[in-house]
Design a protein around this motif. Structure first.
Motif, short mmCIF file in Angstrom:
data_model
loop_
_atom_site.label_atom_id
_atom_site.label_comp_id
_atom_site.label_asym_id
_atom_site.label_seq_id
_atom_site.Cartn_x
_atom_site.Cartn_y
_atom_site.Cartn_z
N GLY A 129 -5.52 -10.01 -5.87
CA GLY A 129 -5.21 -10.53 -4.53
C GLY A 129 -4.17 -11.63 -4.53
O GLY A 129 -3.03 -11.40 -4.15
N ASN A 130 -4.55 -12.81 -5.00
CA ASN A 130 -3.64 -13.96 -4.93
C ASN A 130 -3.05 -14.32 -6.29
O ASN A 130 -2.35 -15.33 -6.40
CB ASN A 130 -4.35 -15.17 -4.32
CG ASN A 130 -5.54 -15.62 -5.14
OD1 ASN A 130 -5.87 -15.02 -6.17
ND2 ASN A 130 -6.23 -16.67 -4.69
N GLY A 131 -3.35 -13.55 -7.32
CA GLY A 131 -2.81 -13.84 -8.65
C GLY A 131 -3.50 -14.96 -9.38
O GLY A 131 -3.07 -15.36 -10.46
N HIS A 134 -10.60 -15.92 -10.10
CA HIS A 134 -11.63 -16.35 -9.16
C HIS A 134 -12.87 -16.86 -9.90
O HIS A 134 -12.95 -16.77 -11.13
CB HIS A 134 -12.01 -15.19 -8.24
CG HIS A 134 -10.82 -14.43 -7.73
ND1 HIS A 134 -9.75 -15.05 -7.11
CD2 HIS A 134 -10.50 -13.11 -7.76
CE1 HIS A 134 -8.84 -14.15 -6.78
NE2 HIS A 134 -9.27 -12.96 -7.17
N SER A 143 -11.84 -6.44 -5.23
CA SER A 143 -11.40 -7.11 -4.02
C SER A 143 -12.49 -8.02 -3.45
O SER A 143 -12.24 -8.80 -2.53
CB SER A 143 -10.98 -6.09 -2.96
OG SER A 143 -12.07 -5.25 -2.63
N PRO A 148 -11.62 -18.06 -4.22
CA PRO A 148 -10.33 -17.42 -4.52
C PRO A 148 -9.55 -18.11 -5.64
O PRO A 148 -8.82 -17.45 -6.39
CB PRO A 148 -9.58 -17.51 -3.19
CG PRO A 148 -10.64 -17.63 -2.15
CD PRO A 148 -11.75 -18.40 -2.80
N GLU A 149 -9.71 -19.43 -5.75
CA GLU A 149 -9.02 -20.15 -6.82
C GLU A 149 -10.02 -21.03 -7.55
O GLU A 149 -10.60 -21.95 -6.97
CB GLU A 149 -7.90 -21.02 -6.26
CG GLU A 149 -7.16 -21.81 -7.32
CD GLU A 149 -6.06 -22.71 -6.76
OE1 GLU A 149 -5.47 -23.46 -7.54
OE2 GLU A 149 -5.81 -22.64 -5.55
#
Length: 213
Positions: A129-131, A134, A143, A148-149
């Motif tokens: 997703g955002n590289g 997670h 997914s 996310p980070e």
């Protein structure tokens, strides 16, 4: 030295338990009264899986190998395997979600080049997703993830890449950092909306606020 010897003695006497005939492993927890928590590990660091990385050179390699085998198997109810990923989950996240931190540690403590490659590929999937890596990712649907980070997991991916592939990530990271700065500065307005002209009202208000004697 005395403290280290005492800790090692305590681990040897209380922390190693026989889980089946002839199979001894490190317990995750003991209460000193005979009760133990085995076939479990924290997907964070420090952990049982990470023993070779923690500087505890006195650990029993045979016991560690048995511990590793069991916590990375269905014997551990927080070990999950799916169509995309496999690895260690946590009581802090839902079932079927595995933690990249543990995957990185598994890769760093593996002596199999083929397994290291497999695990590095999994880690890259875990940046869906955002590289960014997670906190945890669903074993059947990359997914779906939490946080996310997750900085700690991203740092461990770098450690795994540098250690296992012999790649220095610092230079490439600096290239990305400078590119991000240039992009941000390119999007920022270099000139105020009024083209930098003075606003008389500002000085009038400033003058009015000054007491003259």
């Amino acid at each position: 030295q005395k403290l280290m010897a005492d800790v090692h003695e305590g681990i040897t006497k209380q922390g190693i338990v026989e889980v089946q005939p002839g199979v001894r492993m490190y317990a995750y927890e003991v209460d000193g009264l005979g009760k133990t928590l085995v076939d479990f590990d924290d997907p964070n660091l420090p952990s049982l899986l990470a023993l070779p990385l923690l500087g505890y050179d006195l650990h029993d390699q045979q016991v560690y190998a048995a511990t590793r085998t069991r916590i990375l198997s269905p014997a551990n109810r927080y070990f999950f395997s799916g169509t995309e990923l496999r690895g260690l989950g946590s009581p802090h996240t839902e079932a079927q979600f595995v933690w990249p931190l543990a995957t990185a540690v598994e890769a760093l403590t593996s002596d199999s080049p083929a397994q290291q490659v497999e695990l590095l590929r999994m880690l890259l999937k875990m940046a869906f997703g955002n590289g960014l890596v997670h906190e945890s990712v669903h074993v059947n649907a990359i997914s779906r993830f939490t946080r996310p980070e997750f900085g700690w997991a991203n740092a461990m991916l770098v450690v795994a890449v540098e250690t296992l592939l012999g790649v220095d990530c610092d230079a490439q990271a600096e290239v990305h950092r400078l590119a991000a700065i240039a992009q941000r500065e390119g999007q920022e307005a270099r000139m105020p909306a009024n083209q930098g002209r003075d606003i008389p009202q500002y000085y009038e208000q400033l003058e009015a606020s000054i007491k003259h004697e």
